[in-house]
Enzyme design. Structure first.
Site, PDB file in Angstrom:
ATOM      1  N   GLY A 127       0.868  -1.192  -0.038  1.00 34.02           N
ATOM      2  CA  GLY A 127      -0.059  -0.158   0.145  1.00 34.02           C
ATOM      3  C   GLY A 127       0.870   1.340  -0.175  1.00 34.02           C
ATOM      4  CB  CYS A 186      -1.193   5.184  -7.719  1.00 29.54           C
ATOM      5  SG  CYS A 186       0.503   5.098  -7.506  1.00 29.54           S
ATOM      6  N   GLY A 194      13.619  -7.131  -8.735  1.00 35.98           N
ATOM      7  CA  GLY A 194      12.523  -6.600  -7.491  1.00 35.98           C
ATOM      8  C   GLY A 194      12.602  -7.783  -6.426  1.00 35.98           C
TER       9      GLY A 194
HETATM   10  C1  FMN Z   1       7.199  -5.513  -1.956  1.00 35.68           C
HETATM   11  C2  FMN Z   1       7.027  -4.840  -3.140  1.00 35.68           C
HETATM   12  C3  FMN Z   1       6.881  -3.445  -2.977  1.00 35.68           C
HETATM   13  C4  FMN Z   1       6.783  -2.771  -4.256  1.00 35.68           C
HETATM   14  N1  FMN Z   1       6.455  -1.435  -4.291  1.00 35.68           N
HETATM   15  C5  FMN Z   1       6.605  -0.700  -5.268  1.00 35.68           C
HETATM   16  C6  FMN Z   1       6.439   0.829  -5.380  1.00 35.68           C
HETATM   17  O1  FMN Z   1       6.452   1.273  -4.300  1.00 35.68           O
HETATM   18  N2  FMN Z   1       6.511   1.407  -6.652  1.00 35.68           N
HETATM   19  C7  FMN Z   1       6.394   0.668  -7.926  1.00 35.68           C
HETATM   20  O2  FMN Z   1       6.392   1.453  -8.842  1.00 35.68           O
HETATM   21  N3  FMN Z   1       6.662  -0.699  -7.933  1.00 35.68           N
HETATM   22  C8  FMN Z   1       6.453  -1.248  -6.743  1.00 35.68           C
HETATM   23  N4  FMN Z   1       6.612  -2.532  -6.741  1.00 35.68           N
HETATM   24  C9  FMN Z   1       6.835  -3.359  -7.971  1.00 35.68           C
HETATM   25  C10 FMN Z   1       8.265  -3.926  -8.423  1.00 35.68           C
HETATM   26  O3  FMN Z   1       8.956  -2.686  -8.537  1.00 35.68           O
HETATM   27  C11 FMN Z   1       8.427  -4.392  -9.746  1.00 35.68           C
HETATM   28  O4  FMN Z   1       7.558  -3.653 -10.862  1.00 35.68           O
HETATM   29  C12 FMN Z   1       7.445  -5.896  -9.749  1.00 35.68           C
HETATM   30  O5  FMN Z   1       7.825  -6.417  -8.466  1.00 35.68           O
HETATM   31  C13 FMN Z   1       7.977  -6.562 -10.913  1.00 35.68           C
HETATM   32  O6  FMN Z   1       9.391  -7.040 -10.858  1.00 35.68           O
HETATM   33  P1  FMN Z   1       9.793  -8.404  -9.920  1.00 35.68           P
HETATM   34  O7  FMN Z   1       8.901  -9.606 -10.326  1.00 35.68           O
HETATM   35  O8  FMN Z   1      11.226  -8.579 -10.362  1.00 35.68           O
HETATM   36  O9  FMN Z   1       9.730  -7.948  -8.407  1.00 35.68           O
HETATM   37  C14 FMN Z   1       6.890  -3.587  -5.502  1.00 35.68           C
HETATM   38  C15 FMN Z   1       7.017  -4.789  -5.572  1.00 35.68           C
HETATM   39  C16 FMN Z   1       7.087  -5.569  -4.298  1.00 35.68           C
HETATM   40  C17 FMN Z   1       7.158  -7.187  -4.474  1.00 35.68           C
END
Ligand code: FMN
Length: 310
Positions: free
Chosen positions: A72, A139, A274
């Site tokens: 969130g 968002c 991520g």
């Molecule tokens: C715990 C968590 C928090 C995240 N917070 C944000 C955020 O604040 N802003 C955002 O643009 N993406 C956020 N993401 C998305 C990641 O930056 C990324 O786009 C997404 O997890 C896909 O990549 P991955 O599979 O390598 O994790 C978050 C992801 C996770 C797992």
């Protein structure tokens, strides 16, 4: 001489490995495991104009091949970031990207304007500031009853246009896989003057606690990330890279050097990591050294030799 360097919208990255928003804090949290200087760049935790407490209840749930999160957007707000985090982030010789969210148009615009003004001010004092903005359009849009900005192209257009109007910083728009048409969304970003797009954010997904007979998450749905989404992310990056001429930063489930190569071959200028940061605290250093070794082994001098070859 092997070079992993790349340039996106005038920002120099020593390598294409960037830590994704929300998974690397503001960098300090990982500095005891390896130096953030090894990385091409860091995207900070998503920022909103005002501090945000985040969601109640469960925030993380592990799945068979990834994770669900419902954090969130907990964050200290733009002013506290600029005051308390930026000095530390800019101390390391790595690109600093601020990720910005908001629940209405004005919040996005004001947050982007504040960060831009701060960067300009710091520059006049010969101090490094934020190098690039990443606009998180995933968002929930309060005015549209909670529907994400990033779903409809014309709703997102307004945000991109108005933020572009207030910032001279390099601007990358982060796309949601939940978009009605992600290629159309990327083309719109290019039309509105974005310097790049990054994709993908998490997929809307669900987990039910069958004992309690309700969703694990207070908001019912949560965002799915990790290896489960990689094949879909790769397909989306490939489609978007063919549709736009601005740089594409790819992400979604990257957890190995081979994954990085796939995204580069699909057309990504750089990539973000991520969920793998939660699996392996040394993810960044492992991937940076691993990519260099792969290039040596495969006799690839520059990633330009393989970028977008599909
Ligand atoms: C715990 C968590 C928090 C995240 N917070 C944000 C955020 O604040 N802003 C955002 O643009 N993406 C956020 N993401 C998305 C990641 O930056 C990324 O786009 C997404 O997890 C896909 O990549 P991955 O599979 O390598 O994790 C978050 C992801 C996770 C797992």
């Amino acid at each position: 001489m092997i070079s992993m360097a790349c340039n996106i919208a005038g920002v120099a990255f020593k390598n294409p490995i960037i830590m994704a928003s929300g998974t690397f804090g503001f960098g300090r949290e990982y500095a005891e495991f390896y130096s953030p200087e090894l990385l091409g760049g860091i995207v900070g935790k998503g920022l909103t104009l005002h501090p945000k407490a985040g969601n109640m209840g469960s925030r993380i749930h592990e799945t068979a091949s990834g994770m669900l999160n419902s954090v969130g957007l907990e964050n200290p707000g733009v002013a506290a970031f600029l005051k308390d985090e930026l000095d530390d982030m800019t101390r390391w010789n790595t690109a600093v990207i601020a990720n910005v969210g908001g629940s209405n148009l004005e919040e996005y615009v004001q947050a982007a304007a504040m960060i831009t003004e701060n960067a300009q001010k710091r520059r006049t004092m010969n101090r490094r500031g934020v190098d690039m903005l990443e606009l998180n359009i995933s968002c929930p849009n309060v005015k549209q009853g909670g529907m994400q900005f990033g779903i409809q192209t014309e709703v997102a257009r307004d945000v991109v246009r108005q933020v572009r109007n207030v910032t001279a910083l390099p601007l990358v728009v982060k796309l949601s896989p939940n978009a009605e048409n992600i290629t159309q969304m990327a083309v719109m970003c290019e039309e509105e003057g974005a310097d790049g797009v990054s994709l993908i954010n998490t997929f809307s997904a669900m987990k039910i606690d069958i004992r309690r007979r309700r969703s694990v998450f207070a908001n019912t749905y949560a965002g799915l990330s990790g290896p489960a989404i990689k094949p879909i992310a790769l397909r989306m990056v490939h489609q978007v890279a063919q549709a736009v001429s601005i740089p594409v930063i790819g992400m979604g489930g990257i957890s190995s050097v081979e994954d990085i190569i796939e995204f580069i071959m699909a057309g990504a200028a750089a990539i973000q990591v991520g969920t793998y940061n939660f699996v392996h605290l040394h993810a960044g250093s492992e991937l940076v050294y691993g990519l260099e070794q792969w290039m040596q082994r495969e006799k690839v001098q520059s990633l330009d030799e393989i970028r977008g070859i599909l």
